[in-house]
Design an enzyme around this catalytic site. Structure first.
Site, PDB file in Angstrom:
ATOM      1  N   ARG A 129       0.924  -1.093  -0.090  1.00 43.58           N
ATOM      2  CA  ARG A 129      -0.194  -0.005   0.056  1.00 43.58           C
ATOM      3  C   ARG A 129       0.675   1.166   0.093  1.00 43.58           C
ATOM      4  NH1 ARG A 129      -2.784  -2.907   4.218  1.00 43.58           N
ATOM      5  NH2 ARG A 129      -1.938  -1.541   5.784  1.00 43.58           N
ATOM      6  N   LYS A 178     -12.929  14.835   3.712  1.00 39.29           N
ATOM      7  CA  LYS A 178     -13.940  14.081   2.940  1.00 39.29           C
ATOM      8  C   LYS A 178     -14.944  13.254   3.938  1.00 39.29           C
ATOM      9  CE  LYS A 178     -14.209  10.034   0.216  1.00 39.29           C
ATOM     10  NZ  LYS A 178     -13.888   9.343  -0.676  1.00 39.29           N
ATOM     11  N   GLU A 234     -19.993  14.460   0.643  1.00 38.48           N
ATOM     12  CA  GLU A 234     -20.175  13.599  -0.591  1.00 38.48           C
ATOM     13  C   GLU A 234     -21.084  12.544  -0.646  1.00 38.48           C
ATOM     14  OE1 GLU A 234     -16.730  11.112  -1.362  1.00 38.48           O
ATOM     15  OE2 GLU A 234     -17.683   9.959  -2.887  1.00 38.48           O
ATOM     16  N   LYS A 272     -19.224  17.109  -3.372  1.00 37.48           N
ATOM     17  CA  LYS A 272     -18.917  16.023  -4.225  1.00 37.48           C
ATOM     18  C   LYS A 272     -20.001  15.198  -4.382  1.00 37.48           C
ATOM     19  CE  LYS A 272     -15.376  12.296  -4.263  1.00 37.48           C
ATOM     20  NZ  LYS A 272     -14.044  11.782  -4.020  1.00 37.48           N
TER      21      LYS A 272
HETATM   22  P1  13P Z   1     -14.310   7.161  -7.544  1.00 38.76           P
HETATM   23  O1  13P Z   1     -14.109   8.208  -8.378  1.00 38.76           O
HETATM   24  O2  13P Z   1     -13.757   5.797  -7.720  1.00 38.76           O
HETATM   25  O3  13P Z   1     -16.043   6.912  -7.357  1.00 38.76           O
HETATM   26  O4  13P Z   1     -14.269   7.412  -6.150  1.00 38.76           O
HETATM   27  C1  13P Z   1     -14.332   8.610  -5.637  1.00 38.76           C
HETATM   28  C2  13P Z   1     -14.413   8.475  -4.042  1.00 38.76           C
HETATM   29  O5  13P Z   1     -13.602   9.469  -3.338  1.00 38.76           O
HETATM   30  C3  13P Z   1     -15.284   7.672  -3.399  1.00 38.76           C
HETATM   31  O6  13P Z   1     -15.390   8.157  -2.090  1.00 38.76           O
END
Ligand code: 13P
Length: 349
Positions: free
Chosen positions: A48, A138, A179, A221
């Site tokens: 990772r 986020k 998000e 988002k």
């Molecule tokens: P994806 O663009 O792969 O959907 O991932 C964005 C993301 O941060 C999901 O939480």
């Protein structure tokens, strides 16, 4: 008002700067392992770390990335030579961000639906991450479309948690990325996705307002308004662009600092084409910058090429840079499918 208001506004603006967007590289260990397992890459902490080193040391990535979202393990990691990832990113002009949610768990009493956890001790965690150098955060909520779902119970629980998280972030100096992801999974139509996304966004902004979140100090988002991936009739690029912008115009306050989409399982070409079409067709009328905050749609070609082998790092980095460049162009409405051909000569050299 947050003591950090001026700083938050400046950071939020920088996150959605012209020609740039955000890289999500905040996969939890579980998600990272699933992606590694598909390619036969050993699922270890060192792999990772090596993969994230590949990403942050990609030459010139800061040309197209304003920021990158890290996972708790990653924000503490360093390059093999000991240079912290955070320093490499800051030197490259890429603002470090941090995933704060603890993942989506089954919502009690609501079969098939999830609620995102992570509010416990959040104030202290935010203070620690700010000290480490993070300047934004986020939190991902998951809304599933299916038979009889989503329910109001699920949408409201997730919206409330997002708003509590966002208020704490602004108090502690981190720009919240809010998000609410409406999943692409299923055979629903684009019209159904529109309805669910609109209801979700209205509920989220209602809760953000109730919790006194400053809209000009946050980034939304969202997922795009798109057909379910198993829908027999898939919407065109123009239909996705039109429906997504119409949905945002009907539900997102004009003062929000910016909108940065997730890719959500779209192919990388689709993710670039959709964002580009929105900026080409509606760039002149929308009140917010529209950009990307993609994980898979930027990383996947690089991860596929790397396969866990040191010898493949230069090729993987060229692929990563190329996807960042395509999406940086889409941010400004300057992407074209022709750009996809640029990468072949670069890989041969
Ligand atoms: P994806 O663009 O792969 O959907 O991932 C964005 C993301 O941060 C999901 O939480």
């Amino acid at each position: 008002m947050s003591a950090y208001a001026a700083e938050l506004k400046t950071t939020a603006k920088a996150m959605v700067a012209e020609g740039k967007g955000i890289l999500a590289m905040d996969e939890s260990n579980g998600t990272c392992h699933k992606r590694f397992a598909k390619l036969g890459i050993p699922q270890t902490e060192e792999m990772r770390r090596a993969y994230r080193e590949l990403i942050v040391t990609t030459p010139n990535l800061g040309e197209y990335l304003s920021g990158a979202i890290l996972y708790d393990e990653t924000i503490r990691q360093s390059k093999k030579d000991g240079t912290p990832f955070i320093k490499i990113m800051s030197d490259a002009g890429i603002i470090p961000g941090i995933k704060l949610d603890a993942g989506a768990k089954d919502l009690a009493g609501f079969p098939g639906e999830k609620v995102t956890e992570g509010l416990d001790n959040l104030r202290d965690r935010i203070a620690d991450y700010y000290q480490m150098g993070a300047r934004f955060a986020k939190w991902r909520a998951v809304i599933t479309i299916g038979d009889g779902i989503p329910t109001r119970g699920c949408i409201e629980a997730n919206a409330h948690a997002l708003a509590r998280y966002a208020a704490l972030c602004q108090e502690g100096g981190l720009v919240p990325i809010v998000e609410p992801e409406v999943l692409i999974d299923g055979d629903h139509t684009i019209e159904r996705c529109y309805e669910v996304t609109e209801e979700t966004l209205h509920t989220v902004f209602n809760q953000l307002y109730t919790q006194r979140v400053a809209f000009d100090q946050m980034i939304l988002k969202p997922s795009m308004v798109i057909s379910g991936q198993d829908c027999p009739k898939l919407a065109s690029v123009d239909e996705v662009a039109e429906a997504t912008v119409r949905c945002l115009m009907n539900s997102v306050p004009a003062s929000v600092a910016g909108v940065a989409f997730l890719s959500g399982g779209q192919t990388f070409e689709q993710a670039s084409a959709h964002l580009n079409a929105m900026n080409v067709k509606f760039g002149g009328i929308i009140p917010w910058p529209l950009t990307f905050s993609y994980a898979r749609a930027i990383q996947q070609p690089a991860l596929d090429a790397w396969k866990g082998e040191e010898a493949n790092v230069p090729t993987a980095q060229k692929l990563l840079y190329h996807r960042a460049k395509c999406n940086g162009a889409a941010r400004s409405g300057k992407y074209s499918p022709e750009m996809e051909k640029e990468i072949e000569p670069a890989l041969a050299s």
